[in-house]
Design a protein around this motif. Structure first.
Motif, PDB file in Angstrom:
ATOM      1  N   ALA A 376       0.827  -1.204   0.000  1.00 17.43           N
ATOM      2  CA  ALA A 376       0.000   0.000   0.000  1.00 17.43           C
ATOM      3  C   ALA A 376       0.862   1.255   0.000  1.00 17.43           C
ATOM      4  CB  ALA A 376      -0.930  -0.015   1.205  1.00 17.43           C
ATOM      5  N   ALA A 377       1.954   1.225   0.771  1.00 19.58           N
ATOM      6  CA  ALA A 377       2.869   2.372   0.802  1.00 19.58           C
ATOM      7  C   ALA A 377       3.501   2.601  -0.561  1.00 19.58           C
ATOM      8  CB  ALA A 377       3.944   2.144   1.859  1.00 19.58           C
ATOM      9  N   TYR A 378       3.835   1.519  -1.249  1.00 20.69           N
ATOM     10  CA  TYR A 378       4.425   1.657  -2.573  1.00 20.69           C
ATOM     11  C   TYR A 378       3.465   2.377  -3.514  1.00 20.69           C
ATOM     12  CZ  TYR A 378       7.103   0.593  -6.751  1.00 20.69           C
ATOM     13  OH  TYR A 378       7.846   0.713  -7.886  1.00 20.69           O
ATOM     14  N   GLY A 379       2.202   2.033  -3.429  1.00 17.92           N
ATOM     15  CA  GLY A 379       1.227   2.690  -4.281  1.00 17.92           C
ATOM     16  C   GLY A 379       1.122   4.177  -4.034  1.00 17.92           C
ATOM     17  N   ALA A 380       1.320   4.590  -2.774  1.00 20.85           N
ATOM     18  CA  ALA A 380       1.169   6.004  -2.413  1.00 20.85           C
ATOM     19  C   ALA A 380       2.477   6.781  -2.444  1.00 20.85           C
ATOM     20  CB  ALA A 380       0.551   6.108  -1.016  1.00 20.85           C
ATOM     21  N   ASP A 469      18.739   6.134  -5.913  1.00 15.95           N
ATOM     22  CA  ASP A 469      17.401   6.071  -6.509  1.00 15.95           C
ATOM     23  C   ASP A 469      16.308   6.081  -5.446  1.00 15.95           C
ATOM     24  OD1 ASP A 469      18.614   5.934  -8.983  1.00 15.95           O
ATOM     25  OD2 ASP A 469      18.438   3.755  -9.161  1.00 15.95           O
ATOM     26  N   TRP A 470      16.493   5.286  -4.395  1.00 16.78           N
ATOM     27  CA  TRP A 470      15.438   5.142  -3.401  1.00 16.78           C
ATOM     28  C   TRP A 470      15.336   6.334  -2.451  1.00 16.78           C
ATOM     29  CZ3 TRP A 470      11.347   2.057  -2.729  1.00 16.78           C
ATOM     30  CH2 TRP A 470      11.249   0.930  -3.554  1.00 16.78           C
ATOM     31  N   LEU A 471      16.449   6.962  -2.161  1.00 19.78           N
ATOM     32  CA  LEU A 471      16.433   8.050  -1.178  1.00 19.78           C
ATOM     33  C   LEU A 471      16.274   9.433  -1.791  1.00 19.78           C
ATOM     34  CD1 LEU A 471      19.255   6.913   1.275  1.00 19.78           C
ATOM     35  CD2 LEU A 471      16.774   6.796   1.639  1.00 19.78           C
ATOM     36  N   TYR A 472      16.655   9.595  -3.066  1.00 20.16           N
ATOM     37  CA  TYR A 472      16.674  10.933  -3.645  1.00 20.16           C
ATOM     38  C   TYR A 472      15.857  11.075  -4.926  1.00 20.16           C
ATOM     39  CZ  TYR A 472      20.512  11.444  -0.341  1.00 20.16           C
ATOM     40  OH  TYR A 472      21.261  11.464   0.808  1.00 20.16           O
ATOM     41  N   GLY A 473      15.306   9.999  -5.431  1.00 19.03           N
ATOM     42  CA  GLY A 473      14.564  10.078  -6.673  1.00 19.03           C
ATOM     43  C   GLY A 473      13.191  10.721  -6.519  1.00 19.03           C
ATOM     44  N   GLU A 474      12.762  11.437  -7.539  1.00 17.88           N
ATOM     45  CA  GLU A 474      11.413  12.025  -7.523  1.00 17.88           C
ATOM     46  C   GLU A 474      10.349  10.950  -7.605  1.00 17.88           C
ATOM     47  OE1 GLU A 474      10.677  15.005 -10.415  1.00 17.88           O
ATOM     48  OE2 GLU A 474      12.414  16.238  -9.864  1.00 17.88           O
ATOM     49  N   LYS A 475      10.674   9.841  -8.270  1.00 16.23           N
ATOM     50  CA  LYS A 475       9.747   8.727  -8.426  1.00 16.23           C
ATOM     51  C   LYS A 475      10.276   7.509  -7.668  1.00 16.23           C
ATOM     52  CE  LYS A 475       6.916  10.841 -11.253  1.00 16.23           C
ATOM     53  NZ  LYS A 475       5.501  11.136 -10.869  1.00 16.23           N
ATOM     54  N   THR A 476       9.376   6.671  -7.235  1.00 14.99           N
ATOM     55  CA  THR A 476       9.746   5.473  -6.492  1.00 14.99           C
ATOM     56  C   THR A 476      10.266   4.409  -7.448  1.00 14.99           C
ATOM     57  OG1 THR A 476       7.902   5.999  -5.012  1.00 14.99           O
ATOM     58  CG2 THR A 476       8.937   3.833  -4.762  1.00 14.99           C
ATOM     59  N   PRO A 477      11.454   3.859  -7.194  1.00 10.60           N
ATOM     60  CA  PRO A 477      11.999   2.838  -8.094  1.00 10.60           C
ATOM     61  C   PRO A 477      11.196   1.538  -8.019  1.00 10.60           C
ATOM     62  CG  PRO A 477      13.709   3.814  -6.706  1.00 10.60           C
ATOM     63  CD  PRO A 477      12.390   4.244  -6.134  1.00 10.60           C
ATOM     64  N   PRO A 478      11.405   0.631  -8.960  1.00  9.02           N
ATOM     65  CA  PRO A 478      10.754  -0.690  -8.890  1.00  9.02           C
ATOM     66  C   PRO A 478      11.150  -1.415  -7.603  1.00  9.02           C
ATOM     67  CG  PRO A 478      11.692  -0.314 -11.072  1.00  9.02           C
ATOM     68  CD  PRO A 478      12.192   0.805 -10.210  1.00  9.02           C
ATOM     69  N   MET A 479      10.196  -2.115  -7.014  1.00  4.67           N
ATOM     70  CA  MET A 479      10.467  -2.837  -5.783  1.00  4.67           C
ATOM     71  C   MET A 479      11.147  -4.172  -6.106  1.00  4.67           C
ATOM     72  SD  MET A 479      10.455  -3.257  -2.525  1.00  4.67           S
ATOM     73  CE  MET A 479       9.502  -1.847  -1.944  1.00  4.67           C
ATOM     74  N   PRO A 480      12.336  -4.419  -5.565  1.00  2.14           N
ATOM     75  CA  PRO A 480      13.004  -5.705  -5.808  1.00  2.14           C
ATOM     76  C   PRO A 480      12.123  -6.867  -5.370  1.00  2.14           C
ATOM     77  CG  PRO A 480      14.506  -4.142  -4.761  1.00  2.14           C
ATOM     78  CD  PRO A 480      13.148  -3.510  -4.731  1.00  2.14           C
ATOM     79  N   GLY A 481      12.028  -7.860  -6.251  1.00  3.70           N
ATOM     80  CA  GLY A 481      11.268  -9.055  -5.940  1.00  3.70           C
ATOM     81  C   GLY A 481       9.763  -8.925  -6.104  1.00  3.70           C
ATOM     82  N   ASP A 484       5.215  -6.784  -9.743  1.00  7.51           N
ATOM     83  CA  ASP A 484       3.791  -6.486  -9.918  1.00  7.51           C
ATOM     84  C   ASP A 484       3.353  -5.247  -9.141  1.00  7.51           C
ATOM     85  OD1 ASP A 484       4.428  -8.177  -7.665  1.00  7.51           O
ATOM     86  OD2 ASP A 484       2.266  -8.332  -7.285  1.00  7.51           O
ATOM     87  N   TRP A 485       4.173  -4.756  -8.227  1.00  9.82           N
ATOM     88  CA  TRP A 485       3.804  -3.567  -7.448  1.00  9.82           C
ATOM     89  C   TRP A 485       3.904  -2.332  -8.343  1.00  9.82           C
ATOM     90  CZ3 TRP A 485       6.048  -3.703  -1.782  1.00  9.82           C
ATOM     91  CH2 TRP A 485       5.581  -4.866  -1.147  1.00  9.82           C
ATOM     92  N   LYS A 486       2.853  -1.546  -8.361  1.00 12.87           N
ATOM     93  CA  LYS A 486       2.813  -0.368  -9.218  1.00 12.87           C
ATOM     94  C   LYS A 486       2.368   0.851  -8.416  1.00 12.87           C
ATOM     95  CE  LYS A 486       3.647  -2.922 -12.841  1.00 12.87           C
ATOM     96  NZ  LYS A 486       4.993  -2.882 -13.498  1.00 12.87           N
ATOM     97  N   PRO A 487       2.907   2.026  -8.749  1.00 15.98           N
ATOM     98  CA  PRO A 487       2.391   3.254  -8.131  1.00 15.98           C
ATOM     99  C   PRO A 487       0.935   3.471  -8.528  1.00 15.98           C
ATOM    100  CG  PRO A 487       4.490   3.647  -9.243  1.00 15.98           C
ATOM    101  CD  PRO A 487       4.020   2.294  -9.664  1.00 15.98           C
ATOM    102  N   ALA A 491      -3.784   8.270  -8.011  1.00 15.10           N
ATOM    103  CA  ALA A 491      -3.886   8.732  -6.620  1.00 15.10           C
ATOM    104  C   ALA A 491      -3.398  10.161  -6.494  1.00 15.10           C
ATOM    105  CB  ALA A 491      -3.062   7.822  -5.709  1.00 15.10           C
ATOM    106  N   LYS A 492      -4.116  10.940  -5.722  1.00 13.28           N
ATOM    107  CA  LYS A 492      -3.678  12.296  -5.435  1.00 13.28           C
ATOM    108  C   LYS A 492      -2.578  12.250  -4.385  1.00 13.28           C
ATOM    109  CE  LYS A 492      -8.162  14.407  -6.389  1.00 13.28           C
ATOM    110  NZ  LYS A 492      -9.273  15.211  -5.828  1.00 13.28           N
ATOM    111  N   PRO A 493      -1.644  13.212  -4.418  1.00 12.23           N
ATOM    112  CA  PRO A 493      -0.615  13.235  -3.393  1.00 12.23           C
ATOM    113  C   PRO A 493      -1.235  13.304  -2.001  1.00 12.23           C
ATOM    114  CG  PRO A 493      -0.067  14.751  -5.169  1.00 12.23           C
ATOM    115  CD  PRO A 493      -1.472  14.276  -5.410  1.00 12.23           C
ATOM    116  N   ALA A 494      -0.742  12.466  -1.098  1.00  6.90           N
ATOM    117  CA  ALA A 494      -1.294  12.418   0.253  1.00  6.90           C
ATOM    118  C   ALA A 494      -0.788  13.587   1.076  1.00  6.90           C
ATOM    119  CB  ALA A 494      -0.900  11.101   0.922  1.00  6.90           C
TER     120      ALA A 494
END
Length: 508
Positions: A376-380, A469-481, A484-487, A491-494
C-alpha cells in the motif's frame, strides 16, 4: 560532534580587534566583535540557523522554577559548559521566546544582544580555540506560544511537559539547538508543594523547603537538545523492572493511574522484544510520560517518551495499534536518540526504522502483514514524494512549525526504503546491518552517507546506486522481488495528517 571551522593560530584573550576567522565546513563565518550582530547556524539544509559553529557543548545544567501556573513564565538558569573549536570574540546561542536578565562567561559578566533567534554573547575577553568555557544565562522560559511560533513547552491540564522536536528547544532554554551537538544534562525543577517534576535520566536528589520541592535528574548518556523532557504536574511515578534489571519508570496523571496500568505493564516485554532484534537497550532507564494534553503526536524524548492520554483512553483504537505505537517510540531510543541524525535530512533513518518496528509489532500482535502495508505504501509513495520530497531530501518546513518536516515521506516512505533494502540484500544481511548501525554509532551522530557505507560493507557490494534512486529520486523505483507492485497513477498526493503525524494518535 559539531562540525566547526578549522582553528587559526591562537590569539590573546585580550585582543578585541576585528579579525576574520576561517570559514566553517558549512560556509558560515564567525564574526569579530566589531562586526554586526547576526544569527549564525551550522548550515543544516532544513534549519539553516539552528546550531552554532565555534564550540562543542559538553554539558547543560538547567534550573526551572515553576510558578504554579502553566500560563506564566518560569524563572530559569541555564549553565553551559563547552569547548571552543575556533577563536571566539562572540558566542552565539540559540534562544528565543524568553527574557534574558544576565549572562556570565567563566564567572565574569558578559554583554549580550539578540539577532533573529540567537542570543549573541560578548565576553569581556575573547575565548581562544581549544578552551573550556562556562556560560551562565539567567532568563525566563515562557510556556505560552508566541504568535506564529510554537513553544517547546506543552501545557497539560495540570502543568507542563516538553516537546522540542525538531526546532523548539531554544524556545525553552538557551542552547546549541542541533542534534549534531549532543551533551550531558542535569535538570533541576522547583515546584510548589503537591506537584511532581520528572526529567530525562535518573533521579539525583530531592530537596524540600518552605512549601516547595526541588527535583534533580541527570542523564548518563549524551542527549540532543530536541530530546530534553521535563514533566510538571499532579503526577504519580510508577516503578517496575525491565530486562537485566533495567529501571522502568512511568509518569502518569494520578487520577488515571489505575486505568493506565494495563498499558504500562506491557513495556518490559516490549523492551525484551526489541533487545532480541537489536541488542541491549542503550540507556539507563526507560518509561512513558502520559500527559493530559492534545498534541497530535507521541514523542521519543530520551528515556521518557511522551504520549497523549487519549491514546490509551479512546476506545476507538484497537489494542494492537496502541501497542505498536508504544513500540514505535521505544524503537526511537535506538534510532534517533542513541544514534542521532547528523542533519535533519537524515530524519528518515529515525522515523523509517521506528515505523519498521511499529509495523513488525503490528504484524505480530495484530495480524497485520508487513507485506500488505508496504504494498500500500508503494502505491502512495510517488504522491508522498511530490508533497514532502524524497525520504532523504525532505522539503523545508514552514517557519516556526516544529512538526513541519514530519510528513509521510519520512515515515512509511522511509520504511519502504528499508523494505526494498531487505529485499535487495536479504534478511540475514539486513539484520546484521541494523545491529551494526546501533552498535557502531551508539551515543553519537550519524548520517545517510554513513548508513550507505555501512550497508555496502555489510552486504559486500556497492549500494550507492540503489540508495541514490530510493532516497533521492522524484519517483519510487521498482520494488526488488515484486515486479507487480505499481504506483497508484490516479492517486492524489497524500497530505500529511495532523501536520506530520501519519495517523490518529500517531508517533513521531
Amino acid at each position: 560532534m559539531l562540525l566547526t571551522p578549522q582553528s587559526q593560530a591562537p590569539r590573546s584573550r585580550r585582543r578585541k580587534t576585528a579579525a576574520a576567522l576561517l570559514a566553517s565546513a558549512v560556509s558560515v563565518c564567525l564574526l569579530a566583535a566589531s562586526a554586526p550582530v547576526v544569527p549564525l547556524g551550522v548550515g543544516d539544509r532544513l534549519f539553516p540557523y539552528l546550531g552554532n559553529p565555534g564550540y562543542d557543548v559538553t554539558s547543560y545544567d538547567l534550573s526551572f522554577a515553576y510558578p504554579g501556573s502553566n500560563s506564566r513564565p518560569l524563572r530559569a538558569v541555564t549553565t553551559i559548559k563547552a569547548r571552543t573549536t575556533a577563536d571566539l570574540d562572540r558566542v552565539n546561542l540559540d534562544f528565543a521566546h524568553g527574557t534574558v536578565d544576565s549572562v556570565d562567561v567563566d564567572g565574569e559578566p558578559a554583554g549580550f544582544s539578540t539577532a533573529g533567534e540567537d542570543l549573541v554573547i560578548t565576553p569581556q575577553e575573547a575565548v581562544p580555540d581549544g578552551t573550556s568555557m562556562r556560560i551562565t544565562v539567567r532568563h525566563t522560559s515562557d510556556p505560552v506560544s508566541a504568535k506564529g511560533r510554537e513553544s517547546g513547552w506543552v501545557r497539560t491540564t495540570d502543568g507542563l511537559a516538553m516537546a522540542n522536536q525538531a526546532d523548539a528547544a531554544h524556545r525553552v532554554f538557551p542552547c546549541n539547538d542541533h542534534p549534531s551537538d549532543k551533551a550531558m544534562f542535569t535538570i533541576r525543577v522547583t515546584t510548589p508543594k503537591g506537584l511532581t517534576a520528572v526529567a530525562n535520566g535518573l533521579p539525583a536528589g530531592v530537596a524540600r523547603s518552605d512549601g516547595s520541592t526541588t527535583w534533580t535528574y541527570r542523564t548518563h548518556h549524551p542527549m540532543a537538545t530536541e530530546l530534553a523532557q521535563v514533566s510538571i504536574g499532579r503526577s504519580t511515578v510508577l516503578h517496575r523492572t525491565g530486562p537485566h534489571g533495567l529501571p522502568v519508570r512511568d509518569v502518569v496523571p494520578t487520577r488515571d493511574r489505575k486505568a493506565l496500568e494495563p498499558w504500562l505493564r506491557k513495556t518490559p516485554a516490549q523492551i525484551a522484544w526489541m533487545e532480541r532484534k537489536l541488542g541491549r537497550y542503550p540507556f539507563e532507564t526507560y518509561g512513558m510520560l502520559v500527559a493530559d494534553a492534545s498534541t497530535g503526536f507521541e514523542l521519543e524524548t530520551q528515556t521518557l517518551s511522551l504520549f497523549e492520554r487519549e491514546l490509551f483512553t479512546e476506545s476507538a483504537y484497537p489494542e494492537w495499534y496502541v501497542e505498536s505505537i508504544m513500540v514505535h517510540e521505544l524503537a526511537h531510543q535506538w534510532f534517533g536518540d542513541s544514534v542521532s541524525p547528523r542533519t535533519w535530512s537524515d530524519l528518515w533513518l529515525n522515523e523509517g526504522y521506528a515505523t519498521w518496528y511499529e509495523a513488525l509489532y503490528a504484524e505480530v500482535r495484530g495480524g497485520k502483514p508487513m507485506r500488505d502495508r508496504m504494498k500500500a505504501a508503494y502505491g502512495a509513495s510517488d504522491g508522498w514524494r511530490a508533497v514532502g520530497g524524497p525520504p532523504a531530501a525532505p522539503k523545508a518546513p514552514e517557519p516556526g512549525r516544529k512538526t513541519g518536516i514530519f510528513r509521510h515521506n519520512v515515515y512509511e516512505g522511509a520504511t519502504l526504503v528499508l523494505y526494498a533494502l531487505r529485499e535487495e540484500i536479504g534478511s540475514a544481511a539486513f539484520d546484521r546491518l541494523q545491529r551494526a548501525w546501533v552498535g557502531r554509532y551508539q551515543d553519537g551522530t550519524a548520517s545517510t552517507a554513513d548508513y550507505v557505507r555501512l550497508a555496502s560493507e555489510i552486504s559486500g557490494r556497492d549500494l550507492s546506486g540503489f540508495f541514490k534512486d530510493w532516497l533521492y529520486g522524484e519517483k519510487t523505483p521498482p520494488m526488488p522481488g515484486h515486479p507487480d507492485w505499481k504506483p497508484q497513477a490516479s492517486a492524489k498526493p497524500a497530505a500529511p495528517a495532523k501536520q506530520g503525524a501519519p495517523a490518529p494518535g500517531a508517533a513521531r
